[in-house]
Design a protein around this motif. Sequence first.
Motif, mmCIF file in Angstrom:
data_model
loop_
_atom_site.group_PDB
_atom_site.id
_atom_site.type_symbol
_atom_site.label_atom_id
_atom_site.label_comp_id
_atom_site.label_asym_id
_atom_site.label_seq_id
_atom_site.Cartn_x
_atom_site.Cartn_y
_atom_site.Cartn_z
ATOM 1 N N GLY A 1 -5.350 -23.632 57.773
ATOM 2 C CA GLY A 1 -5.954 -22.346 57.464
ATOM 3 C C GLY A 1 -5.773 -22.032 55.993
ATOM 4 N N ILE A 2 -6.872 -21.670 55.319
ATOM 5 C CA ILE A 2 -6.816 -21.331 53.892
ATOM 6 C C ILE A 2 -7.308 -19.903 53.716
ATOM 7 C CG2 ILE A 2 -7.602 -21.914 51.576
ATOM 8 C CD1 ILE A 2 -7.984 -24.768 52.457
ATOM 9 N N ALA A 3 -6.403 -19.010 53.322
ATOM 10 C CA ALA A 3 -6.722 -17.594 53.151
ATOM 11 C C ALA A 3 -6.605 -17.207 51.686
ATOM 12 C CB ALA A 3 -5.792 -16.744 54.009
ATOM 13 N N GLY A 4 -6.963 -15.959 51.408
ATOM 14 C CA GLY A 4 -6.897 -15.444 50.047
ATOM 15 C C GLY A 4 -7.963 -14.402 49.844
ATOM 16 N N GLY A 5 -7.849 -13.635 48.769
ATOM 17 C CA GLY A 5 -8.809 -12.576 48.508
ATOM 18 C C GLY A 5 -10.186 -13.095 48.165
ATOM 19 N N THR A 6 -11.160 -12.201 48.165
ATOM 20 C CA THR A 6 -12.516 -12.570 47.805
ATOM 21 C C THR A 6 -12.556 -13.147 46.392
ATOM 22 O OG1 THR A 6 -14.762 -11.723 47.545
ATOM 23 C CG2 THR A 6 -12.983 -10.226 46.969
ATOM 24 N N PRO B 1 -10.385 -6.565 58.967
ATOM 25 C CA PRO B 1 -10.195 -7.671 59.927
ATOM 26 C C PRO B 1 -11.033 -7.530 61.190
ATOM 27 C CG PRO B 1 -8.082 -6.950 59.054
ATOM 28 C CD PRO B 1 -9.104 -5.979 58.544
ATOM 29 N N ASP B 2 -11.297 -6.301 61.621
ATOM 30 C CA ASP B 2 -12.068 -6.096 62.849
ATOM 31 C C ASP B 2 -13.545 -6.447 62.701
ATOM 32 O OD1 ASP B 2 -9.780 -5.255 64.085
ATOM 33 O OD2 ASP B 2 -10.226 -3.103 63.925
ATOM 34 N N HIS C 1 -9.320 -13.334 55.991
ATOM 35 C CA HIS C 1 -8.357 -12.810 56.963
ATOM 36 C C HIS C 1 -7.797 -13.885 57.895
ATOM 37 C CE1 HIS C 1 -8.809 -8.667 55.815
ATOM 38 N NE2 HIS C 1 -10.104 -8.650 56.053
ATOM 39 N N VAL C 2 -7.820 -15.123 57.466
ATOM 40 C CA VAL C 2 -7.358 -16.228 58.313
ATOM 41 C C VAL C 2 -5.895 -16.068 58.718
ATOM 42 C CG1 VAL C 2 -6.786 -18.686 58.242
ATOM 43 C CG2 VAL C 2 -9.075 -17.916 57.615
ATOM 44 N N LEU C 3 -5.072 -15.486 57.836
ATOM 45 C CA LEU C 3 -3.647 -15.350 58.131
ATOM 46 C C LEU C 3 -3.275 -13.968 58.651
ATOM 47 C CD1 LEU C 3 -1.992 -17.233 55.120
ATOM 48 C CD2 LEU C 3 -2.725 -18.131 57.334
ATOM 49 N N VAL C 4 -4.254 -13.082 58.815
ATOM 50 C CA VAL C 4 -3.975 -11.725 59.277
ATOM 51 C C VAL C 4 -3.774 -11.675 60.785
ATOM 52 C CG1 VAL C 4 -4.907 -9.383 59.468
ATOM 53 C CG2 VAL C 4 -5.190 -10.666 57.335
ATOM 54 N N ASP C 5 -4.612 -12.399 61.522
ATOM 55 C CA ASP C 5 -4.591 -12.372 62.988
ATOM 56 C C ASP C 5 -3.463 -13.258 63.526
ATOM 57 O OD1 ASP C 5 -6.536 -11.713 65.508
ATOM 58 O OD2 ASP C 5 -5.612 -13.677 65.720
ATOM 59 N N ALA C 6 -2.542 -12.672 64.266
ATOM 60 C CA ALA C 6 -1.369 -13.409 64.755
ATOM 61 C C ALA C 6 -1.757 -14.542 65.703
ATOM 62 C CB ALA C 6 -0.406 -12.454 65.457
ATOM 63 N N ALA D 1 -4.375 -3.687 51.800
ATOM 64 C CA ALA D 1 -3.818 -3.322 53.105
ATOM 65 C C ALA D 1 -3.570 -4.522 54.010
ATOM 66 C CB ALA D 1 -4.747 -2.332 53.812
ATOM 67 N N PHE D 2 -4.432 -5.544 53.926
ATOM 68 C CA PHE D 2 -4.353 -6.634 54.898
ATOM 69 C C PHE D 2 -4.176 -8.022 54.276
ATOM 70 C CE2 PHE D 2 -6.902 -3.306 56.977
ATOM 71 C CZ PHE D 2 -6.141 -3.114 58.119
ATOM 72 N N ILE D 3 -4.983 -8.343 53.269
ATOM 73 C CA ILE D 3 -5.001 -9.720 52.761
ATOM 74 C C ILE D 3 -3.738 -10.056 51.976
ATOM 75 C CG2 ILE D 3 -6.247 -11.386 51.343
ATOM 76 C CD1 ILE D 3 -8.796 -9.742 51.941
ATOM 77 N N GLU D 4 -3.399 -9.218 51.014
ATOM 78 C CA GLU D 4 -2.204 -9.470 50.210
ATOM 79 C C GLU D 4 -0.937 -9.549 51.070
ATOM 80 O OE1 GLU D 4 -0.229 -10.429 46.702
ATOM 81 O OE2 GLU D 4 -2.384 -10.232 47.074
ATOM 82 N N PRO D 5 -0.737 -8.639 52.035
ATOM 83 C CA PRO D 5 0.455 -8.750 52.889
ATOM 84 C C PRO D 5 0.488 -10.016 53.740
ATOM 85 C CG PRO D 5 -0.416 -6.522 52.992
ATOM 86 C CD PRO D 5 -1.435 -7.349 52.261
#
Length: 212
Positions: free
Chosen positions: A5-10, A58-59, A110-115, A167-171
Amino acid sequence: MLTIGIAGGTGSGKTTVAKAILEQLGPDHVTLISQDAYYHDHPELPFSRREQLNYDHPDSFDNDLLRNHLRDLQNGRSVEMPIYDFKKHGRSNHTIHVAVRPVVILEGIHVLVDAELRKLLDIKVFVDTDPDVRVLRRIRRDIEDRGRTIESVYEQYLTTVKPMHDAFIEPSKRFADLIIPEGGENEIAIALLTTRVSQFLTEFSRTRGLES
């Protein structure tokens, strides 16, 4: 199978990192999936309303379908990946056939946001790039590729993109196994990640050889 999984901001360079691995290892070994393909479809809403939706929350993603597709691939079943049209804010009537490969790379903000999604990932990567660079890349992409105006990109960035990032990506960075600064320009980090995947492919091929 190895799932990355590769996440990060836009505009951080997620797609560049994913494509670099794909190009070095080849499409016979690696399948690339974008979370962007899994935006919820809203055919019941008029275009003017779809334009106003928050696509950075994320939703906004159909993670149920995404998780099901990942599980199918991990269990040796090919899938039909949706195609999302950003100009009309809706899914196409067509799909992309995704075949089973030893390595699956999933990239998205949001790849790393969803548990539950994180549980399906063997390696979790976060691409960390300076906000000024990211916003400039976002402006260029949205204008050139998605037909947006500079005013609409500016408004969207202030109202949804930046607040959702904070709120979501950085954390979600705290869940990463590997953080890659400067995205696709970080050749050393990409080389290290590619080497790890190459080792897996060698072990995978050896195992398959022993089984045959």
